[in-house]
Design an enzyme around this catalytic site. Structure first.
Site, PDB file in Angstrom:
ATOM      1  N   GLU A  15       2.042   1.907  -3.398  1.00 41.90           N
ATOM      2  CA  GLU A  15       0.943   2.515  -4.175  1.00 41.90           C
ATOM      3  C   GLU A  15       0.909   4.037  -3.936  1.00 41.90           C
ATOM      4  OE1 GLU A  15      -3.037   3.981  -3.384  1.00 41.90           O
ATOM      5  OE2 GLU A  15      -3.246   1.864  -2.831  1.00 41.90           O
ATOM      6  N   HIS A  16       0.994   4.462  -2.680  1.00 38.50           N
ATOM      7  CA  HIS A  16       1.021   5.906  -2.384  1.00 38.50           C
ATOM      8  C   HIS A  16       2.255   6.570  -2.988  1.00 38.50           C
ATOM      9  CE1 HIS A  16      -1.963   7.076   0.902  1.00 38.50           C
ATOM     10  NE2 HIS A  16      -2.320   5.863   0.530  1.00 38.50           N
ATOM     11  N   HIS A  52       0.826  -1.205   0.000  1.00 37.16           N
ATOM     12  CA  HIS A  52       0.000   0.000   0.000  1.00 37.16           C
ATOM     13  C   HIS A  52       0.870   1.268   0.000  1.00 37.16           C
ATOM     14  CE1 HIS A  52      -2.243   3.128   2.347  1.00 37.16           C
ATOM     15  NE2 HIS A  52      -3.122   2.876   1.415  1.00 37.16           N
ATOM     16  N   GLU A  97      -4.378   7.797   7.671  1.00 33.95           N
ATOM     17  CA  GLU A  97      -5.348   6.888   7.035  1.00 33.95           C
ATOM     18  C   GLU A  97      -5.646   5.697   7.967  1.00 33.95           C
ATOM     19  OE1 GLU A  97      -3.963   5.460   3.244  1.00 33.95           O
ATOM     20  OE2 GLU A  97      -5.901   4.567   2.711  1.00 33.95           O
TER      21      GLU A  97
END
Lengths: 424, 420
Positions: B50-51, B47, B127
């Protein structure tokens, strides 16, 4: 180019808005009544939403089970929702199944008549929906913004209503009376988009709606935007925060400019707020700004969520950015906002659901039938001068500030400090 | 309308679903890589990559990446799941080349600047905090950890705050080099673009991918059990689940239909019994998720503490009923109609078409003919449903519960109800 939408007036006076497209395989049908939470008295607050829940619980000719089974046989997707402004019933089905889908949906939307025991059982799910909302800080924040922006008015009430109204305050008699007064030709519009037999739909609806009373258009007790401040302590990890302002209504000459202003300020990953608060400083995961127009008024909201270590700084930068935006935006930013709006409108028009909702919304609020292309033109015409006027409209109003979460030791500025910083 | 796919000489696959009646194109890169390809010490790296891919290349800053797409009105997004990471753009047909230019630059030439890395750690920690504040998200993370303990497949997609805060830049680079390879990537497009144009653009822009590493992740090991997380909330959030079946299983659609009949939508048995008849919840549903080598069947319900003692027996009764009694033919036919219409109606959205084709290509190494899919669904019989119900509901249950749990019965009592 999109196909030209048409309007057919049913014999009872209800407009049928159509986007007929022979290239599609499905169609989306929408019944929208202009009756929602803003039209309710406080003692009946929640009744529009309650009635909407009951739509699938039985009509004069169908039981709750009949409705579900008959929709399921054709694999239709159906649902309903209530807002402050309206109550929507809709179905999405394959083109060949539209006659059946229309028959069931129109029965639901016109003849809600649930038995007493179904009404009492349904109080349970609505209470659970309310409890779920209370556990959702973002939701609590939005409802509090409304309450402060429009105190003692229908527009400031919640859609679900208070617990006591759902538990026992609203009776079957109240619901049926509310239905008879408001589910009338004056409040109803129907939209359909996709591939279907037009003659059949016209005939069916003329027949089904022939006894619909004209009624009178629902009105509310709107008195105007006020503003204020509220902070709610909770055990969450994050503080959800919003700074809101009064903003132009739907159809106001500055409405388009306000939307483009909100886009440049907080409508995407290259917007000012996203860049300054998230990308440069990593203070938040989500942050943005939106213009939410209603009929007769509107609000402009900017905010996000951050943990208690970051939230004070995130808010100081938010205030700085709002002050800068009050001076207007650049020509490049305006061009990008227009381009985003254009592409967003074209993309959305690929969905039949969006087409049907857009036809209904624009007819109800502006009395026009528009194609996506003509809708885009209204935004293309906005100038930097319009943006400055819109910014002045918004940022000269009294702020509304709401924070929900671990607010106590977060160091958030006081309401007076916020107001001072915004005006300096 | 045409559907075509091509494998380029380096192994990269391109699939195009051409729809010339729309103005837009949804296009993106889907990678056969996700949270389960991590090692637990670096949970969250998929993840975080991805960021971080949005944070610059030698020729583009992070602002350039989103700015170039958004200045032509495009929308750009990405997601990380347990098995797939995707980056996609939805824009007008004349801007397709720009989309592939930017996307290919992001995945082939990331630079992970220090200042952006520090900033992005902070964003992800925010998040994670938001997920903790969202009970109906958090309960599924708790569920996954209990179903697949001590495995990357059971770990949260976002990772934990302490791992994310300590993640080294080299770990991110290693992850990209090991997994963002031609054979793991699919370029998928749906909308007003030809396959020839897509192949030409893919050949032009994707020449810098690393060599394939043929790395495999660990086989899933479903365990089951329970986790209870006491929290002062208005509602209890409950997930009761079982081991499901893998995507390639020939009986896969029996599991999908079983889930539709039991808890898929307003006509389903759980909705009917738990919400409509007993009024116990606002939200109740079931879903089946297939992985490459396993699957899971989950039932979710949210309710206040007063209703909890009634909720569990009603749900268990419905499970027992579907195991013990054949589903009526008409009910199966309705579930098939629901899935069929859902598939056909999903074809109205370009993004959902591109996503569906890409995922099918990753799972089955071919493009997806919709008629074949509809035939597979049609072929499922009531006997298949009965066999699938026995298979799934005889596995060891996983229970995850979050909220004021004082009225929730014991795991053993639930097991006894299910075995009765």
């Amino acid at each position: 180019m999109s196909l030209q939408p048409t309007m057919y007036e049913l014999s009872c006076g209800v407009p049928l808005l159509e986007a007929h497209d022979p290239n599609r395989h499905t169609a989306f049908i929408l019944f929208m009544y202009g009756i929602g939470a803003r039209h309710e008295e406080p003692k009946e607050n929640g009744i529009s939403h309650f009635l909407e829940h009951l739509a699938f619980k039985g009509t004069d000719v169908r039981t709750a089970l009949d409705i579900k089974t008959q929709f399921a046989v054709i694999g239709a997707k159906y649902n309903a929702f209530t807002t402050h402004e309206g109550t929507a019933y809709f179905v999405d089905a394959l083109g060949e199944d539209i006659p059946e889908a229309l028959d069931i949906l129109s029965d639901i939307a016109l003849n809600i008549s649930p038995p007493e025991h179904e009404i009492d059982t349904e109080r349970g799910p609505i209470i659970q929906e309310l409890k779920g909302n209370l556990d959702d800080s973002d939701r609590v924040m939005k409802e509090t913004v409304r309450k402060l922006a429009f105190p003692n008015q229908g527009l400031g009430q919640t859609i679900i209503g208070p617990l006591e109204n759902i538990k026992s305050g609203i009776s079957r008699e109240d619901l049926l009376l509310f239905r008879d007064e408001n589910y009338t030709a004056s409040n109803l519009q129907i939209a359909i988009a996709g591939n279907y037999d037009q003659d059949h739909v016209h005939q069916t609806l003329n027949k089904k709606l022939r006894n619909l009373k004209k009624g009178i258009k629902a009105e509310d007790n709107f008195t105007g935007y006020v503003g204020g401040d509220q902070r709610i302590q909770s055990s969450d990890e994050h503080v959800h925060f919003t700074l809101a302002f009064n903003a132009p209504a739907i159809g106001h000459p500055l409405s388009e400019a306000t939307l483009l202003l909100s886009s440049a300020l907080g409508g995407g990953m290259d917007s000012r707020l996203f860049q300054e608060i998230r990308e440069k400083r990593g203070l938040v995961y989500s942050v943005g700004a939106r213009h939410i127009p209603f009929s007769g008024t509107g609000i402009f909201i900017a905010g996000g969520a951050a943990d208690s270590d970051n939230v004070a700084q995130a808010n100081l930068i938010l205030i700085e950015e709002l002050k800068k935006a009050a001076e207007g935006i650049t020509q490049t930013e305006l061009d990008i906002a227009k381009r985003k709006n254009k592409v967003g409108t074209l993309r959305a028009s690929e969905s039949l659901e969006n087409q049907a909702f857009a036809l209904e919304y624009i007819m109800r609020n502006r009395g026009e039938l528009v194609t996506p292309e003509s809708d885009i033109k209204r935004y293309e015409a906005v100038t930097l001068e319009d943006i400055r006027k819109a910014a002045n409209f918004v940022f000269s109003s009294t702020p509304t500030f709401v924070a929900v979460g671990p607010v106590e030791d977060s160091g958030l500025p006081s309401y007076d400090v916020i107001c001072n910083k915004l005006t300096l | 309308m045409t559907l075509q796919s091509t494998k380029l000489s380096n192994g990269l696959r391109v699939v195009t679903d051409t729809v010339d009646t729309v103005e837009s194109v949804a296009v993106g890169i889907w990678c056969d890589v996700g949270t389960r390809h991590e090692d637990l010490a670096h949970n969250g790296v998929a993840h975080m990559v991805e960021h971080m891919l949005f944070n610059g290349t030698p020729t583009r800053t992070s602002k350039d990446i989103v700015g170039q797409i958004e200045s032509v009105g495009g929308q750009m997004n990405a997601y990380t799941s347990r098995e797939i990471t995707a980056y996609y753009v939805h824009l007008l047909k004349e801007d397709v080349a720009l989309a592939l230019d930017v996307l290919s630059d992001m995945v082939q030439r990331p630079i992970f600047p220090d200042v952006d890395l520090e900033k992005e750690r902070s964003v992800i920690v925010q998040e994670i905090g938001m997920t903790h504040d969202t009970p109906d998200d958090l309960v599924f993370d708790l569920y996954q950890e209990t179903a697949y303990p001590q495995q990357a497949l059971g770990a949260p997609i976002l990772g934990t705050a302490s791992i994310v805060e300590g993640m080294e830049k080299q770990t991110l680079f290693d992850y990209v080099r090991r997994f963002y390879t031609p054979q793991k990537l699919v370029i998928s497009a749906a909308g007003n673009v030809s396959h020839d144009q897509m192949v030409a653009l893919a050949e032009k822009f994707f020449s810098d991918l690393p060599q394939d590493s043929a790395e495999k992740y660990k086989t899933a090991s479903y365990q089951g059990g329970e986790i209870r997380n006491e929290k002062n909330l208005e509602q209890n959030h409950i997930v009761l689940g079982f081991q499901g079946i893998e995507k390639k299983d020939p009986k896969y659609y029996a599991a999908v239909l079983l889930s539709t009949i039991l808890g898929g939508g307003m006509s389903s048995r759980l909705f009917q019994e738990v919400r409509e008849r007993h009024g116990l919840v606002y939200s109740v549903y079931s879903s089946h998720t297939g992985y490459h080598d396993d699957g899971q069947f989950e039932i979710y319900a949210g309710t206040g503490p007063d209703n909890l003692p009634q909720l569990i027996p009603v749900v268990c009764d419905e499970i027992q009923k579907i195991v013990q009694q054949h589903v009526p033919e008409e009910e199966l036919a309705r579930a098939k109609a629901q899935i069929r219409a859902g598939i056909l109606m999903g074809r109205e959205s370009m993004l959902s078409r591109a996503n569906r084709q890409a995922k099918y290509m990753i799972n089955f190494d071919q493009d997806l003919n919709i008629q074949t899919l509809l035939d597979q669904i049609e072929a499922v019989s009531v006997d298949d449903i009965a066999a699938m119900a026995q298979r799934i509901f005889s596995t060891r249950p996983t229970l995850a519960a979050l909220g004021p749990l004082q009225n929730l019965e014991s795991y053993e009592d639930i097991q006894t109800r299910l075995a009765a």
